[in-house]
Design an enzyme around this catalytic site. Sequence first.
Site, PDB file in Angstrom:
ATOM      1  N   GLU B  31       0.860  -1.192   0.000  1.00  0.00           N
ATOM      2  CA  GLU B  31       0.000   0.000   0.000  1.00  0.00           C
ATOM      3  C   GLU B  31       0.890   1.234   0.000  1.00  0.00           C
ATOM      4  O   GLU B  31       1.771   1.368   0.829  1.00  0.00           O
ATOM      5  CB  GLU B  31      -0.920  -0.039   1.228  1.00  0.00           C
ATOM      6  CG  GLU B  31      -1.678   1.250   1.507  1.00  0.00           C
ATOM      7  CD  GLU B  31      -2.477   1.770   0.323  1.00  0.00           C
ATOM      8  OE1 GLU B  31      -3.279   1.018  -0.247  1.00  0.00           O
ATOM      9  OE2 GLU B  31      -2.261   2.950  -0.043  1.00  0.00           O
ATOM     10  N   ILE B  47     -22.826   3.086   0.934  1.00  0.00           N
ATOM     11  CA  ILE B  47     -24.070   2.425   0.541  1.00  0.00           C
ATOM     12  C   ILE B  47     -23.768   1.038  -0.012  1.00  0.00           C
ATOM     13  O   ILE B  47     -22.909   0.865  -0.870  1.00  0.00           O
ATOM     14  CB  ILE B  47     -24.819   3.268  -0.508  1.00  0.00           C
ATOM     15  CG1 ILE B  47     -25.230   4.592   0.131  1.00  0.00           C
ATOM     16  CG2 ILE B  47     -26.031   2.523  -1.052  1.00  0.00           C
ATOM     17  CD1 ILE B  47     -25.593   5.652  -0.866  1.00  0.00           C
ATOM     18  N   HIS B  49     -25.206  -1.235  -2.232  1.00  0.00           N
ATOM     19  CA  HIS B  49     -26.250  -1.125  -3.249  1.00  0.00           C
ATOM     20  C   HIS B  49     -26.986  -2.440  -3.459  1.00  0.00           C
ATOM     21  O   HIS B  49     -26.412  -3.518  -3.301  1.00  0.00           O
ATOM     22  CB  HIS B  49     -25.641  -0.670  -4.575  1.00  0.00           C
ATOM     23  CG  HIS B  49     -25.086   0.724  -4.520  1.00  0.00           C
ATOM     24  ND1 HIS B  49     -25.898   1.840  -4.519  1.00  0.00           N
ATOM     25  CD2 HIS B  49     -23.818   1.180  -4.429  1.00  0.00           C
ATOM     26  CE1 HIS B  49     -25.141   2.933  -4.452  1.00  0.00           C
ATOM     27  NE2 HIS B  49     -23.867   2.550  -4.392  1.00  0.00           N
ATOM     28  N   VAL B 172       4.703   0.854  -5.625  1.00  0.00           N
ATOM     29  CA  VAL B 172       5.229   0.016  -6.706  1.00  0.00           C
ATOM     30  C   VAL B 172       5.710   0.904  -7.846  1.00  0.00           C
ATOM     31  O   VAL B 172       4.999   1.812  -8.285  1.00  0.00           O
ATOM     32  CB  VAL B 172       4.140  -0.960  -7.204  1.00  0.00           C
ATOM     33  CG1 VAL B 172       4.604  -1.706  -8.448  1.00  0.00           C
ATOM     34  CG2 VAL B 172       3.764  -1.929  -6.085  1.00  0.00           C
ATOM     35  N   LYS B 249     -25.175   7.378 -10.650  1.00  0.00           N
ATOM     36  CA  LYS B 249     -26.440   7.250  -9.939  1.00  0.00           C
ATOM     37  C   LYS B 249     -27.022   8.587  -9.519  1.00  0.00           C
ATOM     38  O   LYS B 249     -28.095   8.650  -8.941  1.00  0.00           O
ATOM     39  CB  LYS B 249     -26.237   6.363  -8.712  1.00  0.00           C
ATOM     40  CG  LYS B 249     -25.780   4.950  -9.074  1.00  0.00           C
ATOM     41  CD  LYS B 249     -25.638   4.084  -7.833  1.00  0.00           C
ATOM     42  CE  LYS B 249     -25.230   2.668  -8.177  1.00  0.00           C
ATOM     43  NZ  LYS B 249     -23.777   2.527  -8.421  1.00  0.00           N
ATOM     44  N   ILE B 334     -12.625  -0.187 -11.074  1.00  0.00           N
ATOM     45  CA  ILE B 334     -13.593  -0.552 -10.034  1.00  0.00           C
ATOM     46  C   ILE B 334     -14.151   0.733  -9.427  1.00  0.00           C
ATOM     47  O   ILE B 334     -13.660   1.243  -8.432  1.00  0.00           O
ATOM     48  CB  ILE B 334     -12.946  -1.434  -8.936  1.00  0.00           C
ATOM     49  CG1 ILE B 334     -12.153  -2.591  -9.550  1.00  0.00           C
ATOM     50  CG2 ILE B 334     -14.022  -1.951  -7.971  1.00  0.00           C
ATOM     51  CD1 ILE B 334     -12.979  -3.596 -10.326  1.00  0.00           C
ATOM     52  N   CYS B 400     -17.701  15.572  20.992  1.00  0.00           N
ATOM     53  CA  CYS B 400     -18.870  15.564  20.108  1.00  0.00           C
ATOM     54  C   CYS B 400     -19.404  14.150  19.929  1.00  0.00           C
ATOM     55  O   CYS B 400     -20.593  13.925  19.886  1.00  0.00           O
ATOM     56  CB  CYS B 400     -18.516  16.156  18.751  1.00  0.00           C
ATOM     57  SG  CYS B 400     -17.841  17.810  18.845  1.00  0.00           S
ATOM     58  N   CYS B 435     -17.492  19.596  15.849  1.00  0.00           N
ATOM     59  CA  CYS B 435     -16.400  20.570  15.918  1.00  0.00           C
ATOM     60  C   CYS B 435     -15.265  20.181  14.983  1.00  0.00           C
ATOM     61  O   CYS B 435     -14.296  20.905  14.840  1.00  0.00           O
ATOM     62  CB  CYS B 435     -15.916  20.758  17.349  1.00  0.00           C
ATOM     63  SG  CYS B 435     -14.680  19.577  17.905  1.00  0.00           S
TER      64      CYS B 435
END
Lengths: 121, 475, 416
Positions: B31, B47, B49, B172, B249, B334, B400, B435
């Site tokens: 990564e 979501i 779907h 990479v 969408k 993707i 919060c 906040c």
Amino acid sequence: MTIRQEFICIACPIGCSLIATKEGGNISVAGNRCRIGIQYAIKEMTDPRRVLTTSVRVYNGGNYKMMSVKTAEDIPKDKMLPCLKEIKKLDLQGCYNVGDILIEDVLCTGVNVVATRGVVL
Amino acid sequence: MKDVVIIGGGIVGCAIAMELSKYKVNTVVLEKNAEVGMEATKANSGIVHAGFDCALGSLKARFNVRGNQLFDQLAKDLSIPFRKNGAFVLAFSENDENRLQEIFDRGVANGVPHLEILKKEQILKMEPYLSQEVAYALHAPTSGITFGYEATLAFGELAALNGVDFHFETKVCGIAKIENGYEVKTNNGSFTSRVVINAAGTYSDEISNLINEKKYKIRPRKGEYLLLDTTAKYIVDKTVFQLPSKMGKGILVAPTFHDNILVGPSANDIEDKEDKSTDIETLQNNIKTARISIPEIPVHMVITSFSGLRATEATASDFVVEETHPGFINTVGINSPGLTAAPAIGEYIRDIVTERLQPDPNPDFIKNREGIKFLKGLSLDEQNALIKTNSKYGNIVCRCESITEGEVSAAINRPIGAKTMDGVKFRSRAGTGRCQGGFCTLKVLEILSKELEIDVSRITKFGKNSFILKYEGSQ
Amino acid sequence: MKKIDLIIIGGGPAGLSAAIKAREEGIQDILVVERNKILGGILNQCIHNGFGLHVFKEELTGPEYAHKLIERAKELQIPFLLETMVLDITPQKQVKLLSTNGVETIEARAIILAMGCRERPRGAINIPGDRPSGIFSAGTAQELVNMRGLKIGKTAVIVGSGDIGLIMARRLTLEGMDVKAVVELMPFSGGLRRNIAQCLDDFNIPLHLSHTVTKIVGKERLESIIIAAVDENRNPIPETERLIECDTLLFSVGLIPESELAKAAGVALDKRTNGAIVDNNLQTTVEGIFSCGNTLHVHDLVDDVTFEAYEAAVSAKKYLQNNTKSPTTVNVPVVVSGGVRYAVPQNITDISQELKLKFRVGAIYEGANVNVFFDNEQVYSKTKKILTPGEMEIVTLSADIIAKLQNVKEIRIDVK
């Protein structure tokens, strides 16, 4: 020769717009709402001063806490940064109370640098 | 030599890693960022779907519907937040009924269960704040909401628990074919493996182009969102779409799993893959369009705006999932519904890999993953028990969201632990509230510094040079 | 369940002042709950001077002001809990506390809300652009610099000319940063005039009024921002755009009362102040729950916070003594008109005492008339040289005038 200068009074939150006029040795002030305004304008014209506030580290072992400090009275405006340098040089350890003098007569201003918050370790 | 190198630790890379960890396959994930899921994944709407709008017979349709089915069990096994809140596609005129019917038919053909077309009264009864202008709505009860980042972490952490190695800040720069496999060159040295899987999302074109003849081009499709405070949650419970366009969408209004309201995403094709900026016109347009669905969106409750880039391939209309060379597997383009599809893509690629490597199943496979324990939401007795075992849970960090040092510290000490401020934020939710980190920035900085044993000046927002404080070592 | 006569939520200037006054008024059973490690609240990080002229008759720094309150509270042996967060308050005044000792619920006969305020975050005003590091709210920066002695960057721009923004411009300059500008959307500063003089002018920091940030640039750490002048509708004028290089951006774009606990307790809020709706005893719409300080409405001066907290304490005392709702003789709403943006209190219920009507205007008014009407009868009029949104005004109506409220339907305060 007449010199006229405008200031915003910093003595209280109202912030009056002051006009100071210097004629010979006399300075007259307009725009003030109180006596302090006159004093402020005269001072600002002849010997401008500010209170300097900052915070410094107080060490204990490997840790430090921050302590806020101030000049106990106002100091000449052009001494602010030099005084700040003096304050930064402080090597503080241990406990302090509000009002403790940290630097006496900082840079010959006649004013002390004092703690504004206590530090308990 | 490794068995598998997965390039990319987003939702797709992590889902593949999780599936492969069910076998005795020696897998590493590379990564480039300091945390998983910091590109398209983190800006996902969350979501899950239903799958009614994907073209019939497409990989999107297949993986979407399958992914949706998988989510229930995954949520249970991996402590992923998930709720089937259902979705509406709104139609505002009688003429639109045909278009709605088309979507309905396609959904049924795709295998989406329980679809129905509702009339105005039924719709407004379910969602009273929707526009009075609404005429019909397609209702998809299997549509759900999750928290995409937590899903990614869950997949990644399960993989890590089952032996997959994650290498962060590992970018990479080259791939070469070698005997029996590939050599993957990175800024952190080379990795050799029998199989390479490209799950690099927005950068999947560049990875694929390193080795394949056929050249792809990801043209990021930027989506900008507005996030509303939880006090706005009353306006809608379902995910509310309008009729879709060519660009996607369209603008939706939806609750998040954590009771905020999302308004967006916009859809603009851009060139710069690092451009995650937002702009006023787009955000205003989001609101304007969303107001067609819900006229009284409380704009004063907006707490932040953000954007993400969908990994849209310039010419492909479907996901590209293919083995281009023996042992080199591509996932390219993707975009939506990537989050929903990810577990299904994981299964699909797992089958390709196991076919090739013929590995034994992992007999010690750990099936469950516990999420961070949150104080909020527990009963009084549970809260007291938790604080008794770990007093950090008695020290509030984020006012919060009522997040304590317990959650923050746990976020840092996970199987895949947070190393950055954003990493802490996405895992623990500290700093995500009203906040927006005003009160907890210093606290989180100091906890990170303490737990990672590095100076506060080295703590970053999200890796690289994103230092929070003045860092003398940076340029 | 443990029971306490008066729980004060917050150990900042409002909470401490309320506690001191409450004890002086004779309330014995008091508990102050503070979420931080130390009492004093936001005053601890406001290390600059300019506090206390009215309450203590001397110019103090924030920590000194706090110190005086804390010393007095200790003298009065007022019990307090530190590092304790109130998670919830019910309308029945059950207060749920979280600390490393666990979660505990205490029932109060009366509550004074004194939680202060929070800063408006950047997202709320939707400044477009990248999301790099190096962006802080002014208060967060103040905490990092003053409470931890951390260096936050090299060059800064400050958005918003409220007092915290102005104070931070000076503070960062003194800490060796190059503060390139303060940018203000409105055609006037939201801060006190003296702060413009001593924080900006003293250090030659330019203040760009009627300007906004149109873009934030920087993939990792902040690199630059683009600012532009705005037209009268506050829309940026594209041809005035220019780039300022900076690695730090501070937002000082306003404060909002912390009202979550008030809301949890069922207290009705005022949409204009974002704080509780109170009567002239500072009692909220929930009997026995009082509100004061910045959680009620944002104040400019801590001295005003202290005075307001005193009032809340006196009211709480009366409430506890009568063991009932404060004697309601009337119920007269306060409405605002003309240039008045909000007024506190929002209701008058007690006509036995003088009334301090606090209000703020929505724009700058020069030579404006401040008028107060009881229905159509004018009971107060004063010409003010200048009224600005940055400065809270107080109109005092004597008990004699208030006594006339008996058959009045509404009080209206108007600025023209």
